[in-house]
Motif scaffolding. Structure first.
Motif, PDB file in Angstrom:
ATOM      1  N   GLY A  22     -14.156  10.323  -0.672  1.00  0.00           N
ATOM      2  CA  GLY A  22     -13.219   9.223  -0.478  1.00  0.00           C
ATOM      3  C   GLY A  22     -13.805   8.120   0.392  1.00  0.00           C
ATOM      4  O   GLY A  22     -13.673   6.930   0.084  1.00  0.00           O
ATOM      5  N   LEU A  23     -14.474   8.502   1.472  1.00  0.00           N
ATOM      6  CA  LEU A  23     -15.101   7.508   2.342  1.00  0.00           C
ATOM      7  C   LEU A  23     -16.227   6.775   1.609  1.00  0.00           C
ATOM      8  O   LEU A  23     -16.388   5.557   1.777  1.00  0.00           O
ATOM      9  CB  LEU A  23     -15.623   8.167   3.617  1.00  0.00           C
ATOM     10  N   ASP A  24     -16.982   7.492   0.791  1.00  0.00           N
ATOM     11  CA  ASP A  24     -18.021   6.842  -0.020  1.00  0.00           C
ATOM     12  C   ASP A  24     -17.399   5.823  -0.977  1.00  0.00           C
ATOM     13  O   ASP A  24     -17.912   4.720  -1.136  1.00  0.00           O
ATOM     14  CB  ASP A  24     -18.820   7.877  -0.820  1.00  0.00           C
ATOM     15  N   THR A  25     -16.301   6.203  -1.602  1.00  0.00           N
ATOM     16  CA  THR A  25     -15.613   5.301  -2.523  1.00  0.00           C
ATOM     17  C   THR A  25     -15.128   4.063  -1.783  1.00  0.00           C
ATOM     18  O   THR A  25     -15.267   2.936  -2.281  1.00  0.00           O
ATOM     19  CB  THR A  25     -14.435   6.014  -3.212  1.00  0.00           C
ATOM     20  N   LEU A  26     -14.568   4.241  -0.592  1.00  0.00           N
ATOM     21  CA  LEU A  26     -14.103   3.098   0.196  1.00  0.00           C
ATOM     22  C   LEU A  26     -15.250   2.152   0.547  1.00  0.00           C
ATOM     23  O   LEU A  26     -15.050   0.937   0.622  1.00  0.00           O
ATOM     24  CB  LEU A  26     -13.417   3.568   1.474  1.00  0.00           C
ATOM     25  N   ALA A  27     -16.429   2.703   0.766  1.00  0.00           N
ATOM     26  CA  ALA A  27     -17.586   1.870   1.116  1.00  0.00           C
ATOM     27  C   ALA A  27     -18.094   1.075  -0.093  1.00  0.00           C
ATOM     28  O   ALA A  27     -18.680   0.010   0.078  1.00  0.00           O
ATOM     29  CB  ALA A  27     -18.704   2.750   1.671  1.00  0.00           C
ATOM     30  N   GLU A  28     -17.836   1.579  -1.299  1.00  0.00           N
ATOM     31  CA  GLU A  28     -18.391   0.980  -2.508  1.00  0.00           C
ATOM     32  C   GLU A  28     -17.396   0.198  -3.344  1.00  0.00           C
ATOM     33  O   GLU A  28     -17.797  -0.572  -4.216  1.00  0.00           O
ATOM     34  CB  GLU A  28     -18.994   2.084  -3.389  1.00  0.00           C
ATOM     35  N   THR A  29     -16.093   0.401  -3.122  1.00  0.00           N
ATOM     36  CA  THR A  29     -15.062  -0.130  -4.016  1.00  0.00           C
ATOM     37  C   THR A  29     -13.942  -0.775  -3.216  1.00  0.00           C
ATOM     38  O   THR A  29     -13.565  -0.271  -2.160  1.00  0.00           O
ATOM     39  CB  THR A  29     -14.466   1.031  -4.860  1.00  0.00           C
ATOM     40  N   ASP A  30     -13.407  -1.876  -3.737  1.00  0.00           N
ATOM     41  CA  ASP A  30     -12.234  -2.473  -3.108  1.00  0.00           C
ATOM     42  C   ASP A  30     -11.021  -1.602  -3.424  1.00  0.00           C
ATOM     43  O   ASP A  30     -10.705  -1.366  -4.591  1.00  0.00           O
ATOM     44  CB  ASP A  30     -11.992  -3.885  -3.644  1.00  0.00           C
ATOM     45  N   ILE A  31     -10.374  -1.120  -2.379  1.00  0.00           N
ATOM     46  CA  ILE A  31      -9.216  -0.236  -2.513  1.00  0.00           C
ATOM     47  C   ILE A  31      -8.032  -0.905  -1.813  1.00  0.00           C
ATOM     48  O   ILE A  31      -8.175  -1.467  -0.730  1.00  0.00           O
ATOM     49  CB  ILE A  31      -9.504   1.149  -1.881  1.00  0.00           C
ATOM     50  N   ASP A  32      -6.845  -0.826  -2.436  1.00  0.00           N
ATOM     51  CA  ASP A  32      -5.643  -1.431  -1.871  1.00  0.00           C
ATOM     52  C   ASP A  32      -4.782  -0.443  -1.100  1.00  0.00           C
ATOM     53  O   ASP A  32      -3.948  -0.837  -0.293  1.00  0.00           O
ATOM     54  CB  ASP A  32      -4.808  -2.068  -2.989  1.00  0.00           C
ATOM     55  N   CYS A  33      -4.954   0.855  -1.379  1.00  0.00           N
ATOM     56  CA  CYS A  33      -4.124   1.884  -0.744  1.00  0.00           C
ATOM     57  C   CYS A  33      -4.804   3.240  -0.904  1.00  0.00           C
ATOM     58  O   CYS A  33      -5.439   3.492  -1.929  1.00  0.00           O
ATOM     59  CB  CYS A  33      -2.751   1.912  -1.423  1.00  0.00           C
ATOM     60  N   VAL A  34      -4.651   4.097   0.101  1.00  0.00           N
ATOM     61  CA  VAL A  34      -5.176   5.463   0.031  1.00  0.00           C
ATOM     62  C   VAL A  34      -3.999   6.432   0.032  1.00  0.00           C
ATOM     63  O   VAL A  34      -3.077   6.300   0.846  1.00  0.00           O
ATOM     64  CB  VAL A  34      -6.103   5.778   1.223  1.00  0.00           C
ATOM     65  N   VAL A  35      -4.032   7.384  -0.880  1.00  0.00           N
ATOM     66  CA  VAL A  35      -3.079   8.493  -0.909  1.00  0.00           C
ATOM     67  C   VAL A  35      -3.924   9.751  -0.760  1.00  0.00           C
ATOM     68  O   VAL A  35      -4.807  10.004  -1.571  1.00  0.00           O
ATOM     69  CB  VAL A  35      -2.279   8.536  -2.230  1.00  0.00           C
ATOM     70  N   SER A  36      -3.669  10.529   0.296  1.00  0.00           N
ATOM     71  CA  SER A  36      -4.527  11.674   0.576  1.00  0.00           C
ATOM     72  C   SER A  36      -3.736  12.938   0.840  1.00  0.00           C
ATOM     73  O   SER A  36      -2.698  12.913   1.501  1.00  0.00           O
ATOM     74  CB  SER A  36      -5.396  11.382   1.803  1.00  0.00           C
ATOM     75  N   ASP A  37      -4.296  14.036   0.364  1.00  0.00           N
ATOM     76  CA  ASP A  37      -3.807  15.362   0.712  1.00  0.00           C
ATOM     77  C   ASP A  37      -4.142  15.618   2.184  1.00  0.00           C
ATOM     78  O   ASP A  37      -5.005  14.952   2.768  1.00  0.00           O
ATOM     79  CB  ASP A  37      -4.501  16.393  -0.184  1.00  0.00           C
ATOM     80  N   TYR A  38      -3.476  16.574   2.791  1.00  0.00           N
ATOM     81  CA  TYR A  38      -3.779  16.952   4.171  1.00  0.00           C
ATOM     82  C   TYR A  38      -4.795  18.089   4.227  1.00  0.00           C
ATOM     83  O   TYR A  38      -5.822  17.994   4.883  1.00  0.00           O
ATOM     84  CB  TYR A  38      -2.504  17.382   4.925  1.00  0.00           C
ATOM     85  N   ASP A  39      -4.517  19.169   3.508  1.00  0.00           N
ATOM     86  CA  ASP A  39      -5.296  20.404   3.616  1.00  0.00           C
ATOM     87  C   ASP A  39      -6.489  20.374   2.661  1.00  0.00           C
ATOM     88  O   ASP A  39      -6.355  20.680   1.477  1.00  0.00           O
ATOM     89  CB  ASP A  39      -4.398  21.606   3.319  1.00  0.00           C
ATOM     90  N   MET A  40      -7.646  19.966   3.194  1.00  0.00           N
ATOM     91  CA  MET A  40      -8.876  19.914   2.414  1.00  0.00           C
ATOM     92  C   MET A  40     -10.000  20.527   3.236  1.00  0.00           C
ATOM     93  O   MET A  40      -9.970  20.488   4.463  1.00  0.00           O
ATOM     94  CB  MET A  40      -9.233  18.465   2.067  1.00  0.00           C
ATOM     95  N   PRO A  41     -11.002  21.084   2.564  1.00  0.00           N
ATOM     96  CA  PRO A  41     -12.144  21.644   3.307  1.00  0.00           C
ATOM     97  C   PRO A  41     -12.952  20.527   3.978  1.00  0.00           C
ATOM     98  O   PRO A  41     -12.873  19.372   3.583  1.00  0.00           O
ATOM     99  CB  PRO A  41     -12.969  22.345   2.226  1.00  0.00           C
ATOM    100  N   GLU A  42     -13.695  20.874   4.979  1.00  0.00           N
ATOM    101  CA  GLU A  42     -14.573  19.982   5.731  1.00  0.00           C
ATOM    102  C   GLU A  42     -13.822  19.009   6.637  1.00  0.00           C
ATOM    103  O   GLU A  42     -14.080  18.953   7.817  1.00  0.00           O
ATOM    104  CB  GLU A  42     -15.519  19.194   4.816  1.00  0.00           C
ATOM    105  N   ARG A  43     -12.917  18.224   6.084  1.00  0.00           N
ATOM    106  CA  ARG A  43     -12.188  17.212   6.856  1.00  0.00           C
ATOM    107  C   ARG A  43     -10.775  17.123   6.295  1.00  0.00           C
ATOM    108  O   ARG A  43     -10.597  16.927   5.102  1.00  0.00           O
ATOM    109  CB  ARG A  43     -12.915  15.872   6.697  1.00  0.00           C
ATOM    110  N   ASN A  44      -9.766  17.260   7.154  1.00  0.00           N
ATOM    111  CA  ASN A  44      -8.389  17.199   6.648  1.00  0.00           C
ATOM    112  C   ASN A  44      -7.937  15.739   6.496  1.00  0.00           C
ATOM    113  O   ASN A  44      -8.664  14.803   6.847  1.00  0.00           O
ATOM    114  CB  ASN A  44      -7.434  18.023   7.517  1.00  0.00           C
ATOM    115  N   GLY A  45      -6.734  15.561   5.993  1.00  0.00           N
ATOM    116  CA  GLY A  45      -6.218  14.226   5.726  1.00  0.00           C
ATOM    117  C   GLY A  45      -6.079  13.362   6.961  1.00  0.00           C
ATOM    118  O   GLY A  45      -6.273  12.142   6.894  1.00  0.00           O
ATOM    119  N   ILE A  46      -5.751  13.953   8.096  1.00  0.00           N
ATOM    120  CA  ILE A  46      -5.627  13.160   9.326  1.00  0.00           C
ATOM    121  C   ILE A  46      -7.008  12.727   9.812  1.00  0.00           C
ATOM    122  O   ILE A  46      -7.188  11.584  10.262  1.00  0.00           O
ATOM    123  CB  ILE A  46      -4.844  13.923  10.405  1.00  0.00           C
ATOM    124  N   GLU A  47      -7.985  13.596   9.684  1.00  0.00           N
ATOM    125  CA  GLU A  47      -9.356  13.205  10.039  1.00  0.00           C
ATOM    126  C   GLU A  47      -9.861  12.095   9.117  1.00  0.00           C
ATOM    127  O   GLU A  47     -10.546  11.167   9.570  1.00  0.00           O
ATOM    128  CB  GLU A  47     -10.276  14.425   9.991  1.00  0.00           C
TER     129      GLU A  47
END
Length: 115
Positions: A45-70
């Motif tokens: 997701g962070l890679d996509t934000l660096a490469e693409t114009d995004i208007d809004c992020v919708v994210s899950d909370y419980d993910m491996p490596e880094r959670n949604g709040i991180e």
């Protein structure tokens, strides 16, 4: 890929590919101006934000490596005003409080069915 006129590009971050596809489908059905870009992890997701114009992020909370709040905190370091919606099945008052403190735009709990 040609850009849609007046499109709203939404980055949806979720480590469950089936759910990611379902959410993308429902968002596109909700408004034909929604263009959904999916990422399977916070890092992607962070890679996509660096490469693409995004208007809004919708994210899950419980993910491996880094959670949604991180992820939210990393997004806020880059763009304090980008709308960010935490969309999670692992909801609690503690998670909601942490999300609000980190600057979440909205906090939604996943439910049963299409609501």
């Amino acid at each position: 890929m040609s850009e849609k006129v007046n499109s709203i590009r939404i980055l949806h971050v979720d480590d469950d590919p089936d759910l990611a596809e379902l959410v993308s489908t429902y968002l596109r059905r909700e408004d034909s101006h929604f263009e959904v870009v999916s990422a399977g992890s916070a890092s992607d997701g962070l890679d996509t934000l660096a490469e693409t114009d995004i208007d809004c992020v919708v994210s899950d909370y419980d993910m491996p490596e880094r959670n949604g709040i991180e992820l939210l905190e990393a997004v806020r370091e880059r763009d304090a005003d980008l709308p960010f919606i935490l969309f999670t099945a692992k909801g609690s008052e503690d998670i909601a409080s942490d999300a609000i403190s980190a600057g979440v735009t909205d906090y939604l709990q996943k439910g049963v069915g299409t609501d």
